[in-house]
Design a protein around this motif. Structure first.
Motif, short mmCIF file in Angstrom:
data_model
loop_
_atom_site.label_atom_id
_atom_site.label_comp_id
_atom_site.label_asym_id
_atom_site.label_seq_id
_atom_site.Cartn_x
_atom_site.Cartn_y
_atom_site.Cartn_z
N ASN A 45 0.85 -1.20 0.00
CA ASN A 45 0.00 0.00 0.00
C ASN A 45 0.88 1.24 0.00
O ASN A 45 2.10 1.16 -0.01
CB ASN A 45 -0.96 -0.01 1.20
CG ASN A 45 -0.21 -0.03 2.52
OD1 ASN A 45 0.71 0.76 2.73
ND2 ASN A 45 -0.59 -0.93 3.41
N HIS A 46 0.23 2.39 0.05
CA HIS A 46 0.93 3.67 0.01
C HIS A 46 0.70 4.48 1.27
O HIS A 46 0.67 5.70 1.24
CB HIS A 46 0.50 4.44 -1.24
CG HIS A 46 0.73 3.65 -2.48
ND1 HIS A 46 -0.25 2.88 -3.06
CD2 HIS A 46 1.85 3.45 -3.21
CE1 HIS A 46 0.25 2.26 -4.11
NE2 HIS A 46 1.52 2.59 -4.22
N ASN A 47 0.52 3.78 2.39
CA ASN A 47 0.30 4.48 3.66
C ASN A 47 1.46 5.39 4.01
O ASN A 47 1.27 6.41 4.66
CB ASN A 47 0.02 3.48 4.78
CG ASN A 47 -1.37 2.89 4.68
OD1 ASN A 47 -2.30 3.53 4.21
ND2 ASN A 47 -1.52 1.65 5.11
N HIS A 48 2.66 5.03 3.56
CA HIS A 48 3.81 5.89 3.83
C HIS A 48 3.61 7.30 3.25
O HIS A 48 4.06 8.28 3.82
CB HIS A 48 5.09 5.26 3.28
CG HIS A 48 5.13 5.19 1.79
ND1 HIS A 48 4.38 4.27 1.06
CD2 HIS A 48 5.80 5.92 0.88
CE1 HIS A 48 4.61 4.45 -0.23
NE2 HIS A 48 5.45 5.43 -0.37
N LEU A 49 2.91 7.38 2.14
CA LEU A 49 2.61 8.67 1.52
C LEU A 49 1.61 9.45 2.38
O LEU A 49 1.79 10.65 2.63
CB LEU A 49 2.06 8.45 0.12
CG LEU A 49 2.03 9.61 -0.82
CD1 LEU A 49 3.42 10.18 -1.07
CD2 LEU A 49 1.41 9.19 -2.15
N ALA A 50 0.58 8.76 2.85
CA ALA A 50 -0.40 9.40 3.73
C ALA A 50 0.26 9.85 5.04
O ALA A 50 -0.04 10.95 5.53
CB ALA A 50 -1.55 8.44 4.02
N HIS A 51 1.15 9.04 5.59
CA HIS A 51 1.80 9.39 6.85
C HIS A 51 2.60 10.69 6.73
O HIS A 51 2.68 11.46 7.68
CB HIS A 51 2.74 8.26 7.30
CG HIS A 51 2.01 7.01 7.64
ND1 HIS A 51 2.64 5.81 7.77
CD2 HIS A 51 0.69 6.74 7.85
CE1 HIS A 51 1.76 4.86 8.06
NE2 HIS A 51 0.57 5.41 8.11
N ALA A 85 -4.19 3.78 -0.28
CA ALA A 85 -3.81 3.86 1.13
C ALA A 85 -5.04 4.16 1.98
O ALA A 85 -5.65 5.21 1.84
CB ALA A 85 -2.76 4.94 1.35
N GLU A 86 -5.38 3.22 2.84
CA GLU A 86 -6.51 3.47 3.73
C GLU A 86 -6.22 4.60 4.72
O GLU A 86 -7.14 5.23 5.22
CB GLU A 86 -6.95 2.19 4.46
CG GLU A 86 -5.87 1.42 5.13
CD GLU A 86 -5.14 0.43 4.22
OE1 GLU A 86 -4.44 -0.42 4.75
OE2 GLU A 86 -5.24 0.53 2.98
N HIS A 87 -4.95 4.90 4.95
CA HIS A 87 -4.63 5.99 5.88
C HIS A 87 -4.87 7.38 5.29
O HIS A 87 -4.77 8.37 6.01
CB HIS A 87 -3.20 5.84 6.38
CG HIS A 87 -3.03 4.68 7.30
ND1 HIS A 87 -1.86 4.40 7.94
CD2 HIS A 87 -3.90 3.71 7.70
CE1 HIS A 87 -2.01 3.32 8.69
NE2 HIS A 87 -3.24 2.88 8.54
N PHE A 88 -5.20 7.45 4.01
CA PHE A 88 -5.61 8.74 3.45
C PHE A 88 -6.88 9.25 4.14
O PHE A 88 -7.17 10.44 4.09
CB PHE A 88 -5.84 8.66 1.94
CG PHE A 88 -4.60 8.77 1.12
CD1 PHE A 88 -3.71 9.82 1.29
CD2 PHE A 88 -4.31 7.82 0.16
CE1 PHE A 88 -2.56 9.92 0.52
CE2 PHE A 88 -3.17 7.90 -0.62
CZ PHE A 88 -2.30 8.96 -0.44
#
Length: 131
Positions: A45-51, A85-88
């Motif tokens: 995923n791309h959670n690192h981008l959201a973080h 990313a679910e963290h978006f």
């Protein structure tokens, strides 16, 4: 460069990991269209981008992370580039738009956003079962 950008925003517990696994594996068929799922190695995923947008400890990594993703999008000639990313869900939408316009100027304006919503009772049951 990819022709269209799709940003999958989450919500948690809506099957994001399953979707990301399929996208990462490339085990799907989209007749007449090509898809590029941004990522390296084992990254699912791309959670690192959201973080980089909501965790203060990651703010200094924002330009590097956005640039790295953009490089992948530029190298592909696919019809669709997908970032997931679910963290978006935790990111201020205005900040996300601002950073996309800053770092991905060619793609930001036409970006499509996709989010799945799950009824709360099912979500709570899923969270409880996972724990």
């Amino acid at each position: 460069m990819v022709k269209n950008l799709i940003l999958h925003l989450g919500d948690t517990k809506t099957g994001s990991t399953a979707l990301q696994s399929v996208l990462k594996s490339g085990q799907y068929d989209l007749p007449g269209h090509s898809v590029f799922y941004v990522g390296e190695g084992r990254q699912l995923n791309h959670n690192h981008l959201a973080h980089a947008l909501f965790r203060k400890a990651h703010f200094d990594r924002r330009p590097i992370r956005f640039k790295k993703v953009y490089s992948g999008l530029q190298e592909s000639n696919a019809d669709y580039g997908i970032i997931s990313a679910e963290h978006f869900q935790k990111v201020d939408p205005a900040l996300l738009r601002q950073e996309m316009e800053r770092h991905w100027p060619d793609l930001a304006a036409g970006c499509r956003l996709i989010a799945y919503v799950r009824p709360h009772a099912e979500k709570l049951l899923s969270i409880y079962s996972e724990q």
